[in-house]
Motif scaffolding. Structure first.
Motif, PDB file in Angstrom:
ATOM      1  N   TYR A 143       0.829  -1.207   0.000  1.00  0.00           N
ATOM      2  CA  TYR A 143       0.000   0.000   0.000  1.00  0.00           C
ATOM      3  C   TYR A 143       0.864   1.257   0.000  1.00  0.00           C
ATOM      4  O   TYR A 143       1.678   1.459   0.904  1.00  0.00           O
TER       5      TYR A 143
ATOM      6  N   GLY B 148      -2.817   4.807   0.936  1.00  0.00           N
ATOM      7  CA  GLY B 148      -4.044   4.008   0.862  1.00  0.00           C
ATOM      8  C   GLY B 148      -4.256   3.326  -0.478  1.00  0.00           C
ATOM      9  O   GLY B 148      -5.300   2.709  -0.704  1.00  0.00           O
TER      10      GLY B 148
ATOM     11  N   GLY C 108      -1.190   1.793  10.151  1.00  0.00           N
ATOM     12  CA  GLY C 108      -1.528   2.658   9.031  1.00  0.00           C
ATOM     13  C   GLY C 108      -0.267   3.246   8.412  1.00  0.00           C
ATOM     14  O   GLY C 108       0.842   3.085   8.933  1.00  0.00           O
TER      15      GLY C 108
ATOM     16  N   ASP D  85      -3.463   7.570   9.943  1.00  0.00           N
ATOM     17  CA  ASP D  85      -4.148   6.833   8.877  1.00  0.00           C
ATOM     18  C   ASP D  85      -5.020   5.735   9.484  1.00  0.00           C
ATOM     19  O   ASP D  85      -4.517   4.813  10.117  1.00  0.00           O
ATOM     20  N   PRO D  86      -6.343   5.800   9.315  1.00  0.00           N
ATOM     21  CA  PRO D  86      -7.222   4.778   9.874  1.00  0.00           C
ATOM     22  C   PRO D  86      -7.195   3.463   9.084  1.00  0.00           C
ATOM     23  O   PRO D  86      -7.794   2.476   9.520  1.00  0.00           O
ATOM     24  N   ALA D  87      -6.534   3.446   7.918  1.00  0.00           N
ATOM     25  CA  ALA D  87      -6.362   2.223   7.123  1.00  0.00           C
ATOM     26  C   ALA D  87      -7.684   1.552   6.767  1.00  0.00           C
ATOM     27  O   ALA D  87      -7.871   0.350   6.954  1.00  0.00           O
ATOM     28  N   LYS D  88      -8.583   2.343   6.231  1.00  0.00           N
ATOM     29  CA  LYS D  88      -9.890   1.805   5.829  1.00  0.00           C
ATOM     30  C   LYS D  88      -9.834   1.107   4.467  1.00  0.00           C
ATOM     31  O   LYS D  88     -10.832   0.571   4.001  1.00  0.00           O
ATOM     32  N   TYR D  89      -8.671   1.158   3.824  1.00  0.00           N
ATOM     33  CA  TYR D  89      -8.539   0.630   2.467  1.00  0.00           C
ATOM     34  C   TYR D  89      -8.243  -0.871   2.458  1.00  0.00           C
ATOM     35  O   TYR D  89      -8.018  -1.468   1.441  1.00  0.00           O
ATOM     36  N   ARG D  90      -8.170  -1.477   3.632  1.00  0.00           N
ATOM     37  CA  ARG D  90      -7.938  -2.922   3.697  1.00  0.00           C
ATOM     38  C   ARG D  90      -8.747  -3.466   4.878  1.00  0.00           C
ATOM     39  O   ARG D  90      -9.120  -2.713   5.783  1.00  0.00           O
ATOM     40  N   THR D  91      -8.966  -4.754   4.858  1.00  0.00           N
ATOM     41  CA  THR D  91      -9.804  -5.331   5.906  1.00  0.00           C
ATOM     42  C   THR D  91      -8.954  -5.731   7.108  1.00  0.00           C
ATOM     43  O   THR D  91      -7.760  -6.039   6.967  1.00  0.00           O
ATOM     44  N   GLN D  92      -9.589  -5.763   8.263  1.00  0.00           N
ATOM     45  CA  GLN D  92      -8.902  -6.259   9.461  1.00  0.00           C
ATOM     46  C   GLN D  92      -8.510  -7.730   9.285  1.00  0.00           C
ATOM     47  O   GLN D  92      -7.458  -8.165   9.760  1.00  0.00           O
TER      48      GLN D  92
END
Lengths: 463, 338
Positions: free
Chosen positions: B194, B197, B260, B265-272
Motif C-alpha cells: 500500500y 491508501g 496505518g 491513517d485509519p487504514a480503511k482501504y484494507r480489511t482487518q
C-alpha cells in the motif's frame, strides 16, 4: 549576378562568427547541400552548407578570420554562365568589414588561457579590490574561459571535485564552458549524463553527502526546475535536518536569465527563487574576474551553492588578475563604480547595463554608484546600506520579475534599516511582469534596458 | 481488476521456501527485529500521548527487511531510505535513546530535535537518512554509489523505497544512470502493498516491481521479506553482485505493515481480516521465534531474557526522550550553513 554567401546566424546569441576554414577552394564546383566551410559560433564549430549550385568564385575572408558580423558577405558563388568579371564591383564592396586579426586557435589546454595581453593593475578598476594586490598584471579573457579555468584549477587542486551534466564532456559544453576539461581530467571526472536533470541532480547531491565535491552543470537553469526538489529539499536542508552532521558541498551552475529570442520557457531569471532558500548560497557574477574568483570560492565552499551564469555574458571579455589562485569572498558585494548621487544595485548582466547607464548619467551631471551584489544569498546589505546612507537614493536593476524579487528584498531592507536616509522612494527596474515574449520588439520591452535605468535614476534624483 | 483479486491471495508471500543459510545468526537477528518492534510500539504509544508530533510512520511488520539486509553488509556499506526510517536507524546500530529523543524533538535527539521522525542521519554509521520526499532517496542513494565507484572503495549503497515510490520518475532516471555507469547500488523495494491508501494493483500497470529494472537490464529478484534469513541470503548475493562490478540490482521485498501509513491513517482501504491473516501466518518475529525453538538454538528462558533486555532498552529510550530538554532557542539559527 553572383550569389553572395553571408555569415549565417547559427545560434540565438551569435553576433559574429569565425571562419575556421574553407572546405572548397576558388574555382570548385558546388552543389546545394555541399559543406563548404566550418564556422565557429559563440557555442560551437558548425558546418556551413551551400544552398545554391555554382562555382566558388571568390573567398572574401581567409581561413581563421575572426569577428565577422552576421550577414557580412563571406564568399561569392558564380552561377551558370557567369565569369569572374561578374564579381568585380561586388567583391570590393563586400570586403569592407575588415577581418579581425586572427588570434591563436581556441586553446586545447586550459593553462594556455593565461598568457595574453597584460597591463598594469592601475588601468584596471573592475576587479580591483582588496583581493588583488597592487602591481598585479591582468589578462583579458572571456567569462566562458574564466569559468573553465576556475573549474580546471579547482579540479587540479582537489581530486574530489568533478563535473557532471549534459554535454559537458565529449561535446565540451553546450555553451563551450567545459572546453578541454575532458581531455585533461578524463571521463571519471568529467561525466556526461543523459538528459535527466532530476536524476543527476539527486545523484550529485548523494555524492556530495558522501563527501565528494560535485559541480553539476545545468545546460540552463530553466531545466533545473526539473531538479529543484533536490536543490532545495535534499541539498539545502540536510545540514539543518541532521543537526549539523551532514552537509552537501555541491555547486549547481549554468546559464540563468534571459537568453536571446528563445521565448518564455528558456528565458527567465531564477535569482529570487534560489535566494529565498535558507541553506543555499546563491552567486550571480557579472564579469570574468568575479566569475573566476567566485566559482573557485563556490567549489571550495562546504555548502550547496547555486551559481547563476549568463549566456549573453559568456563571450564577453574582461580583465582578470593574473594570479595563481584568485579567489573572491562569497557574500561580499563589490562597488563596480563609485558615485555620490544615487546607488544602483544590480547583479549579473544588469551590472553591465547599470554601468552603461551610469556613464550616460555622468554626462548629465548625475554621479551614480553601481553596486555589483555578486552574491545574492547571503546578501551583503551592509555594502548597500552604506552606499545608500551616502547617496540617499537607490535604484535596483534585475531581469527577474518584480513581485518578490531581489529588488523587492533590497527595497524592503533599505526601508527597514535606512528609512531616514532616503530622499526618495527606492525604484525597482525589473523584467516586466509577463512571460518572455518571442518577438524581438516585445522581448526588448520585457527586459530592463539602459534607458529604463537612466529614467529611474533621474526619477529618484528628482531630475 | 482481475489481477487485483489474484494478487490478494499472495499478500506478503514469495516464491521461495524460507532460507536456512546463516541460521546460526538467527538469535541476534531475532533480537534486533524485536527491538524495532518494541521501539515502534512504544513510539506509537507516545504519539498517542502527544509526546511525538507531526508525521510518524511505523515499521511494524517490516522488521525482517532491514535487519536481514544489515546482517549481510560490511563496514563502509551505506544505507538510505525515506521517512519510515526508525527501524533502519536501529538496525544500523544507532542509539535508541537518540532516535526516540528525536521523535520527541529534544536536544538529545540524533538531529538535536531539528529533523524529527522523518529526518535522521548518522555519518558515523553510514546512514544517510531519513528523507521526506517520496522517491528522492533513490537518486541520492545512487549518488552514494557514484561516490563509492569514484573512490573505488568497494562499498555498496543500499537504497530503500516503497511500492509507492517505485512509480516516481526519478527512480527510473536513477536506474538508467546506475546501470550505465555500473554503480554499486542495491535498490530494495519494500513492497508493503500500500502506497498510503493505494494498493499496488491500483497504482501499478505492471505490479511485479522486481521487474521494473528490465528495460535498463538491471536484474531483479523477489524475496520473502517476512523471513529474515531469506532477506539476508538475497542481500549477500546482491552485495556480491555489486562488489564484483556488475552494477545495480533490485530486490523486491514482499512485506507488510500492520499499522496505518502514518499514525493518522485509519487504514480503511484494507480489511482487518487481511491484516490479521498476515500477522497470524507470516509475522517475521513469530516465524523467527518458531525457528529458534524448532532448531534448538534457544529455549523459552533465553527468549524471555531477550525480551526483558529489549524492553529495558526501549524503556530507557522512552525515559530519555521525555527528560531530555527541548533544544535551546539559539539552535533555531545553527546548522544552516557550514
Amino acid at each position: 549576378m553572383p550569389i553572395q554567401l553571408l555569415m549565417p546566424a547559427l545560434s540565438p546569441t551569435m553576433e559574429e562568427g569565425k571562419l575556421v576554414k574553407w572546405l572548397v577552394g576558388e574555382g570548385a564546383k558546388i552543389k546545394a547541400g555541399d559543406i563548404i566551410a566550418e564556422i565557429e559560433t559563440d557555442k560551437a564549430v558548425m558546418e556551413y552548407e551551400s544552398v545554391d549550385d555554382g562555382v566558388m568564385g571568390r573567398l572574401l575572408f581567409p581561413d581563421g578570420a575572426e569577428g565577422i558580423k552576421i550577414n557580412t558577405p563571406i564568399a561569392l558563388i558564380l552561377q551558370e554562365g557567369e565569369t569572374a568579371a561578374a564579381m568585380d564591383g561586388l567583391a570590393s564592396a563586400a570586403a569592407t568589414p575588415a577581418p579581425a586579426p586572427a588570434k591563436p586557435p581556441a586553446m586545447s589546454k586550459p593553462a594556455a588561457a593565461m598568457p595574453a595581453a597584460s597591463k598594469p593593475a592601475a588601468s584596471m578598476s573592475k576587479a580591483a579590490g582588496p583581493e588583488v594586490p597592487a602591481g598585479t598584471k591582468f589578462v583579458s579573457m572571456t567569462v566562458r574561459e574564466a569559468l573553465r579555468d576556475a573549474m580546471a584549477e579547482e579540479m587540479r587542486r582537489d581530486g574530489n571535485v568533478f563535473l557532471m551534466g549534459e554535454e559537458v564532456g565529449q561535446y565540451e559544453g553546450a555553451y563551450k564552458v567545459s572546453q578541454g576539461l575532458l581531455a585533461e581530467f578524463g571521463p571519471k571526472r568529467v561525466v556526461d549524463t543523459p538528459i535527466t536533470e532530476h536524476g543527476f541532480a539527486g545523484i550529485g547531491v548523494g555524492a556530495a553527502l558522501a563527501g565528494l565535491r560535485p559541480i553539476v552543470e545545468f545546460m540552463t537553469f530553466n531545466f533545473a526546475m526539473q531538479a529543484i526538489d533536490h536543490i532545495i529539499n535534499s541539498a539545502a536542508k540536510t545540514l539543518y535536518m541532521s543537526g549539523g552532521q551532514l552537509g552537501a558541498p555541491i555547486v549547481f551552475r549554468g546559464p540563468n536569465g534571459a537568453a536571446a529570442r528563445v521565448a518564455a520557457q528558456h528565458s527567465q531569471c531564477y535569482a529570487a527563487w534560489y535566494a529565498h532558500i535558507p541553506g543555499l548560497i546563491v552567486v550571480a557574477p557579472y564579469d570574468a574576474a568575479s566569475a573566476k574568483g567566485l566559482l573557485k570560492a563556490a567549489i571550495r565552499n562546504p555548502n550547496p551553492v547555486v551559481f547563476l551564469e549568463n549566456e549573453k555574458l559568456y563571450g564577453r571579455s574582461f580583465d582578470v588578475p593574473a594570479l595563481d589562485d584568485f579567489v573572491l569572498p562569497l557574500g561580499k558585494a563589490h562597488i563596480a563604480r563609485p558615485g555620490r548621487d544615487a546607488t544602483i544595485v544590480s547583479f549579473s548582466i544588469g551590472v553591465g547595463k547599470s554601468l552603461e547607464a551610469a556613464e550616460a548619467l555622468a554626462a548629465e551631471g548625475i554621479d551614480a554608484e553601481v553596486i555589483d551584489l555578486r552574491t545574492l544569498r547571503p546578501l551583503d546589505m551592509e555594502t548597500v546600506l552604506a552606499s545608500v546612507r551616502r547617496t540617499n537614493r537607490c535604484v535596483s536593476v534585475e531581469e527577474g520579475w518584480p513581485q518578490s524579487g531581489i529588488g523587492a528584498e533590497i527595497a524592503a531592507g533599505i526601508m527597514e534599516q535606512a528609512f531616514d536616509d532616503l530622499d526618495a522612494p527606492v525604484i525597482r527596474v525589473c523584467g516586466k511582469d509577463v512571460p518572455m515574449p518571442y518577438a524581438a520588439n516585445l522581448e526588448r520591452l520585457a527586459l530592463p534596458q539602459v534607458e529604463d535605468i537612466i529614467a529611474a535614476v533621474k526619477s529618484v534624483c528628482y531630475r | 481488476m482481475v489481477a487485483a483479486s489474484n494478487k490478494k491471495s499472495a499478500r506478503a508471500a514469495s516464491d521461495k521456501a524460507p532460507s536456512n543459510s546463516g541460521i546460526q545468526d538467527l538469535p541476534g537477528l531475532y533480537r534486533e527485529m524485536l527491538l524495532i518492534r518494541r521501539f515502534e510500539e512504544r513510539a506509537g504509544q507516545m504519539y498517542g500521548m502527544g509526546l511525538i508530533g507531526g508525521f510518524c510512520h511505523l515499521y511494524i511488520g517490516q522488521e525482517a527487511v532491514v535487519v536481514g539486509m544489515k546482517a549481510a553488509t560490511q563496514e563502509g556499506d551505506q544505507m538510505i531510505t525515506a521517512y519510515r526510517d526508525h527501524g533502519h536507524m536501529l538496525a544500523m546500530g544507532l542509539d535508541p535513546k537518540g532516535v526516540m529523543a528525536e521523535l520527541t524533538g529534544r536536544e538529545g535527539g540524533l538531529s538535536r530535535g531539528k529533523g524529527g521522525s522523518m529526518h535522521m542521519f548518522s555519518v558515523e554509521k553510514n546512514f544517510f537518512g531519513g528523507h521526506g520526499i517520496v522517491g528522492a532517496q533513490v537518486p541520492l542513494g545512487t549518488g552514494l554509489a557514484f561516490a563509492n565507484a569514484y573512490r573505488g572503495n568497494g562499498a555498496v549503497s543500499i537504497a530503500y523505497f516503497g511500492d509507492g515510490a517505485s512509480n516516481q520518475g526519478q527512480v527510473y532516471e536513477s536506474f538508467n544512470m546506475a546501470e550505465l555507469w555500473r554503480l554499486p547500488v542495491i535498490y530494495v523495494i519494500e513492497n508493503n502493498h500500500y502506497a498510503m491508501g493505494t494498493s499496488v494493483e491500483r497504482s501499478s500497470a505492471m505490479p511485479d516491481l522486481h521487474r521494473r529494472g528490465e528495460s535498463f537490464a538491471i536484474p531483479g529478484r523477489k524475496v520473502d521479506g517476512m523471513d529474515v534469513l531469506s532477506v539476508r541470503e538475497a542481500a549477500l548475493d546482491a552485495l556480491e553482485h555489486c562488489r564484483s562490478g556488475k552494477g545495480p540490482i533490485i530486490l523486491e521485498m514482499m512485506t507488510y505493515r500492520y499499522r496505518g501509513h502514518s499514525m493518522s491513517d485509519p487504514a480503511k482501504y484494507r480489511t482487518q481480516e487481511e491484516v490479521q491473516k498476515v500477522r497470524a501466518e507470516q509475522d517475521p518475529i513469530d516465524r523467527a521465534r518458531a525457528r529458534l525453538l524448532a532448531e534448538n538454538l534457544i529455549d523459552e528462558a533465553g527468549l524471555k531474557e531477550i525480551d526483558r533486555e529489549v524492553r529495558a532498552i526501549v524503556a530507557e529510550a522512552a525515559e530519555f526522550a521525555q527528560t531530555s530538554p527541548e533544544p535551546d532557542a539559539a539552535e533555531l539559527y545553527t546548522d544552516i550553513l557550514r
